[in-house]
Design a protein around this motif. Structure first.
Motif, short mmCIF file in Angstrom:
data_model
loop_
_atom_site.label_atom_id
_atom_site.label_comp_id
_atom_site.label_asym_id
_atom_site.label_seq_id
_atom_site.Cartn_x
_atom_site.Cartn_y
_atom_site.Cartn_z
N GLY A 12 0.84 -1.21 0.00
CA GLY A 12 0.00 0.00 0.00
C GLY A 12 0.86 1.25 0.00
N ALA A 13 0.35 2.30 0.66
CA ALA A 13 1.02 3.60 0.63
C ALA A 13 2.47 3.53 1.11
CB ALA A 13 0.24 4.61 1.48
N VAL A 14 2.75 2.65 2.06
CA VAL A 14 4.09 2.58 2.65
C VAL A 14 5.17 2.23 1.63
CG1 VAL A 14 5.22 1.88 4.79
CG2 VAL A 14 2.83 1.34 4.44
N LYS A 15 4.75 1.64 0.51
CA LYS A 15 5.77 1.26 -0.47
C LYS A 15 6.47 2.49 -1.06
CE LYS A 15 2.76 0.99 -4.51
NZ LYS A 15 1.86 0.13 -5.21
N TYR A 16 5.84 3.66 -0.91
CA TYR A 16 6.47 4.88 -1.42
C TYR A 16 7.39 5.55 -0.40
CZ TYR A 16 3.41 4.45 -5.39
OH TYR A 16 2.78 3.99 -6.51
N VAL A 17 7.61 4.86 0.70
CA VAL A 17 8.51 5.41 1.70
C VAL A 17 9.93 5.01 1.32
CG1 VAL A 17 9.12 5.41 4.14
CG2 VAL A 17 6.73 5.26 3.46
N ASP A 21 13.72 7.22 4.75
CA ASP A 21 12.54 7.46 5.56
C ASP A 21 12.10 6.20 6.31
OD1 ASP A 21 12.32 10.17 4.91
OD2 ASP A 21 11.27 9.72 3.05
N ARG A 24 13.79 6.16 9.62
CA ARG A 24 13.10 7.01 10.60
C ARG A 24 11.81 6.35 11.09
NH1 ARG A 24 15.15 11.63 8.33
NH2 ARG A 24 14.01 11.20 6.42
N LEU A 25 11.08 5.78 10.14
CA LEU A 25 9.81 5.12 10.47
C LEU A 25 10.03 4.00 11.49
CD1 LEU A 25 7.11 4.10 7.88
CD2 LEU A 25 7.78 2.51 9.64
N LEU A 57 11.90 2.79 -4.35
CA LEU A 57 10.60 3.41 -4.12
C LEU A 57 9.52 2.71 -4.95
CD1 LEU A 57 10.57 5.85 -2.28
CD2 LEU A 57 10.24 7.29 -4.27
N MET B 1 -6.29 3.35 -3.19
CA MET B 1 -5.79 4.34 -4.16
C MET B 1 -6.37 4.08 -5.54
SD MET B 1 -1.84 5.33 -3.87
CE MET B 1 -1.40 3.94 -2.85
N GLU B 6 -2.10 5.51 -9.07
CA GLU B 6 -1.06 4.48 -8.95
C GLU B 6 -0.06 4.58 -10.11
OE1 GLU B 6 0.29 2.12 -6.91
OE2 GLU B 6 -1.55 1.79 -5.83
N PRO B 15 6.64 10.50 -3.88
CA PRO B 15 5.22 10.14 -3.99
C PRO B 15 4.50 10.03 -2.64
CG PRO B 15 6.67 8.35 -4.73
CD PRO B 15 7.52 9.54 -4.54
N ALA B 16 5.25 9.80 -1.56
CA ALA B 16 4.61 9.65 -0.25
C ALA B 16 3.91 10.94 0.19
CB ALA B 16 5.61 9.19 0.81
N THR B 19 0.02 10.05 -0.81
CA THR B 19 -0.67 8.78 -0.58
C THR B 19 -1.52 8.75 0.68
OG1 THR B 19 1.24 7.98 0.65
CG2 THR B 19 1.17 7.47 -1.70
N GLY B 20 -1.24 9.61 1.64
CA GLY B 20 -1.92 9.51 2.93
C GLY B 20 -1.49 8.23 3.62
N GLY B 21 -2.31 7.76 4.56
CA GLY B 21 -2.01 6.50 5.22
C GLY B 21 -0.97 6.58 6.32
N PHE B 250 5.45 10.05 6.72
CA PHE B 250 6.39 9.04 6.23
C PHE B 250 7.69 9.68 5.79
CE2 PHE B 250 2.55 6.34 4.99
CZ PHE B 250 2.74 5.47 6.04
N ILE B 251 7.57 10.86 5.17
CA ILE B 251 8.78 11.50 4.67
C ILE B 251 9.20 12.59 5.66
CG2 ILE B 251 8.30 11.03 2.25
CD1 ILE B 251 7.33 13.88 1.95
N GLU B 252 10.43 13.00 5.56
CA GLU B 252 10.92 14.00 6.50
C GLU B 252 10.31 15.36 6.17
OE1 GLU B 252 15.15 14.54 6.62
OE2 GLU B 252 15.04 15.21 8.70
#
Lengths: 219, 618
Positions: A12-17, A21, A24-25, A57, B1, B6, B15-16, B19-21, B250-252
């Motif tokens: 899901g969305a986490v794959k874009y982390v 990052d 940090r997560l 990513l 999504m 996507e 991209p993060a 995406t929300g979440g 998720f991102i800084e």
């Protein structure tokens, strides 16, 4: 003080982390879970958390290792349960084990790539792979400077399988993931795209597991 | 999504952002809520997610079962291009649903240079830019934040504004909208009712007329709207809503930590500082509440830093008690405490030492002006001696780099005042070398960041002109050539940006055309150097037949009707005139704890002001 290997999945969305990052997560997740971390000594103490194989990513993973150093008494099962209670959606701890393999023992990654059947057919994918000559660009140090080099993707493919599933094309492929050469599924897909003449965007790309040189599971 | 999204996400940077979440973001069943609210921050995700206000109001609305608040940020230009190409309308991060289907769209307006981003987001949502062209009741477009103290430049785009603090009025507005949505009211019927709420400004219910010279002739309320709109304030910070959980990006992001507001308002009354007047009266939060809320937020977020926020943290009366309380749990949990906004005059060494027991960040001071005379004019009640002794304490405490903030082009400024900036910086360098036990082998760096003075509404300088661009350039040049010390670095803030800020800060309704024109010609993200395009802006003024210098560089008389005269921020005009006159005489005004200057803001809070009832502790 001991090292534990945490096996996680992300989708899901986490794959874009990004890799950075993710660090940090996970640091924050471990803090929320109140796991007794070992900290470096010195003026600016920080915990020891290490990802073994960075993922690009947009790539999901089913079973990914991560090492942390802990202090004090805590059971592996307890670590897993505590972490799962505080993970963001899409991240899940599958297991917590001892760190058996050394990081350098990882040799291959097994990947799954799902394409839209409207974009390309399974037969076409097989034809392109069999024809050979797949290449992609990879960033590399050229005489000490940042540059790119062309990688022979075809030579690097260990094994593959392509299936048509409803309106998607599913590719399973095993690619090198060793210190000498690492190819990720998006680079593999770039190789196919280059031959196909159209850029292919995956509906899904994920790492199933890491393998050792003898094709046994990295553990 | 959605599948469309996507496919484009792998093609954009970070991209993060889209995406929300994230951890602690709120998901609800859209069928089970009455009001869907899209809270928009008209800048990048990283900037927006660093903002405390959005976090408070997000949690506040989501605390209600009948409403769902979602976040929206300005897509970065690479993402916007892909969205337009693939026909993806602006969506909210939580549900991914297009915000044009929401009941309310709210913008927080933190600075003037986000105006093009606001209309760009309205357009990306697929809605008409102007309020008059959006005839349906929903989505209602509202705005809040400090810059709505003069919302006139964007008054034609938004349906209503919420001047002041949002904690109470947001809920009242949602309640009212819920009723009118059920009743099937028209937008006009709703707006007329909303204007009756304290702290709601409906621009379309005010007619503005102009004199031949371009100044405002009169602002007339109609259809039962109040003649002046009072800003809302919250009376007790210990009782007001505060989130129990913070979204962890998720991102800084820029400020990636727990931020906690320790008090509102400022006792200092620096005459250039809009925030110092806008957020009055003074209201403090108790150390117990702050420490308890911080500890909880650290637990639920996993962050390793707490930042204590206010306009001047060392003026918090119980700072010592608060730090002791915080250190009790932050030290064992390895949590860092950041204490920005310290003042030069009451910066204490024991206080620094407490903080260094955890971790140390950079040190920044804001003398604002080089000469004592200039500092007296702006009422920055700081002496040279204090600046030097603070620098010495900082160097003794182990810092070797100090950042100093200054402003150029302040009212009454002379060449002498400018040269004093370089001289002051040099004397700070001297302090370092005069230290007998300075760290061996280490050098010192004094970095001066020099911005251009921007006159703002609700300050004693609201009638003052900004210097012309040529004059500013000349003065920057003078300062550069005056500085010969290699340990002193001087950097300037982009002057054209400050010029536009000066235009819009005190602008009127006619400027909406200019904003639209500039945006149509590609302006957005004006606060970002890489996107700021001054020529397009100047062209927009020319095409709309408006002179930007009329707004930025003209001295206004006390009698002139100001475009924001129908806004009541508690601060009386009498007080501002008094302060303006004192500035001209280089006379200072004591801070509020020493003596109440009678600004008038206490009447917003039933005559209560924490500056008055607390005893002096310094």
């Amino acid at each position: 003080m001991r090292d534990v290997r945490i096996w996680f999945s992300k989708s899901g969305a986490v794959k874009y982390v990004s890799h950075l990052d993710m660090f940090r997560l996970m640091t924050r997740a471990v803090r929320r879970a109140d796991i007794p971390l070992w900290y470096t000594e010195g003026f600016n103490p920080h915990p020891y958390i290490s990802f073994l194989q960075p993922l690009p990513l947009g790539v999901e993973t089913c079973y990914e290792p991560l090492d942390i150093r802990i202090e004090g008494e805590i059971e592996n099962e307890e670590i897993k349960n505590r972490l799962n209670a505080v993970m963001p959606d899409g991240m899940h701890i599958e297991a917590v084990t001892q760190a058996f393999c050394k990081p350098a023992e990882a040799a291959y990654g097994e990947y799954k790539i799902v394409l839209d059947a409207e974009d390309i057919s399974a037969e076409e994918v097989v034809r392109i792979i069999e024809n050979g000559g797949l290449t992609c660009e990879k960033s590399a140090k050229v005489r000490g400077r940042k540059g790119t080099k062309i990688v022979d993707v075809s030579a690097a493919i260990h094994s593959y399988e392509v299936k048509q599933e409803n309106d998607t094309v599913v590719i399973f492929v095993t690619l090198p993931a060793s210190p000498e050469l690492t190819l990720n599924p998006l680079q593999f897909l770039t190789g196919i795209s280059n031959q196909y003449g159209t850029v292919l965007y995956p509906l899904e790309a994920s790492r199933i597991r890491l393998l050792c040189a003898d094709m046994s599971a990295f553990s | 999504m959605i599948k469309k999204l996507e496919k484009i996400l792998p093609l954009v940077q970070k991209p993060a952002r889209y995406t929300g979440g994230e951890l602690n973001s709120v998901m609800k069943d859209k069928e089970k809520v009455d009001i869907r609210y899209a809270f928009c921050f008209p800048d990048s995700y990283e900037i927006g997610m660093s903002h405390l206000g959005i976090k408070i109001l997000y949690s506040l609305v989501n605390d209600r079962a009948d409403a769902w608040c979602e976040r929206v940020f300005a897509p970065w230009p690479d993402m916007e291009e892909k969205m337009r190409e693939h026909d993806i309308a602006l969506f909210a991060l939580e549900s991914g649903d297009p915000i044009k289907d929401f009941d309310m769209i709210g913008f927080t307006v933190q600075y003037e240079l986000c105006y093009t981003n606001i209309i760009n987001m309205i357009d990306l949502a697929g809605l008409p830019l102007y309020s008059k062209d959006r005839t349906a009741l929903t989505p209602l477009i509202v705005a809040g934040g400090p810059s709505v103290c003069n919302a006139e430049p964007i008054a034609d785009f938004v349906d209503l504004c919420m001047p002041g603090e949002g904690e109470e009025i947001t809920n009242e507005l949602i309640d009212l909208l819920k009723i009118h949505k059920k009743k099937g009211s028209t937008k006009q019927e709703f707006l007329r009712e909303a204007a009756k709420l304290d702290g709601i400004y409906v621009p379309s219910l005010y007619d503005v007329s102009y004199n031949d010279d371009g100044t405002v002739k009169a602002i007339k309320a109609k259809d039962g709207a109040p003649a002046t709109v009072k800003k809302r304030v919250v009376s007790d910070l210990d009782k007001v809503f505060y989130p129990e959980k913070l979204i962890v990006p998720f991102i800084e992001v820029v400020h990636d930590r727990v931020t906690h507001e320790i008090f509102r308002g400022c006792i200092r009354g620096c005459r250039f500082c809009q925030a110092g007047f806008l957020y009055r009266p003074i209201r403090e939060k108790s150390p117990e509440t702050i420490s308890c809320q911080c500890e909880h937020l650290i637990k639920t977020s996993g962050y390793d830093e707490v930042s204590l926020s206010s306009l001047s943290s060392s003026d918090y009366t119980q700072l010592e008690t608060l730090l002791d309380k915080l250190l009790e749990w932050t030290v064992p949990q390895k949590v860092n405490i950041a204490l920005p906004s310290l003042r030069v005059d009451n910066f204490r060494k024991d206080l620094i030492e407490k903080l260094t027991s955890v971790r140390r960040s950079g040190l920044t001071f804001a003398p604002e002006a080089g000469s004592q005379r200039m500092r007296d004019v702006i009422n920055k009640n700081v002496t040279e001696e204090e600046i030097m002794s603070t620098s010495r304490k900082a160097f003794e405490g182990g810092w070797t780099a100090v950042k100093l903030y200054f402003m150029l082009g302040l009212p009454t400024e002379t060449e002498e005042d400018i040269k004093e900036i370089a001289a002051l910086a040099r004397r700070v360098v001297d302090v370092f070398y005069a230290m007998p036990e300075r760290p061996k082998g280490k050098t010192v760096a004094v970095n001066c960041s020099v911005s251009t003075f921007v006159p703002k509404p609700f300050t004693p300088f609201q009638w003052e002109p900004q210097l012309s661009r040529e004059q500013i350039l000349a003065r920057q040049e003078l300062l550069k050539t005056t500085n010969t010390n290699r340990k002193v670095q001087i950097s300037f803030h982009e002057m054209h940006v400050s010029f536009l800020e000066a235009v819009f800060a005190r602008g009127d309704r006619r400027l909406s055309k200019v904003i639209e024109n500039a945006w149509r010609n590609g302006c957005k993200f004006d606060g970002w150097d890489e996107y700021f395009n001054f020529d397009v802006w100047m062209n927009a003024f020319a095409e709309c037949d408006l002179d930007p210098e009329f707004y930025a560089n003209r001295t206004r008389s006390y009698e002139e009707v100001l475009p924001w005269d129908h806004m009541d921020y508690g601060i009386s005009k009498k007080f501002l005139i008094r302060e303006s006159e004192k500035a001209k005489q280089a006379q200072t005004t004591a801070h509020c704890r020493e003596q109440c200057a009678g600004c008038g803001a206490d009447k917003l809070n039933g005559g209560e002001c924490d500056a008055r009832c607390k005893n002096l502790v310094f």
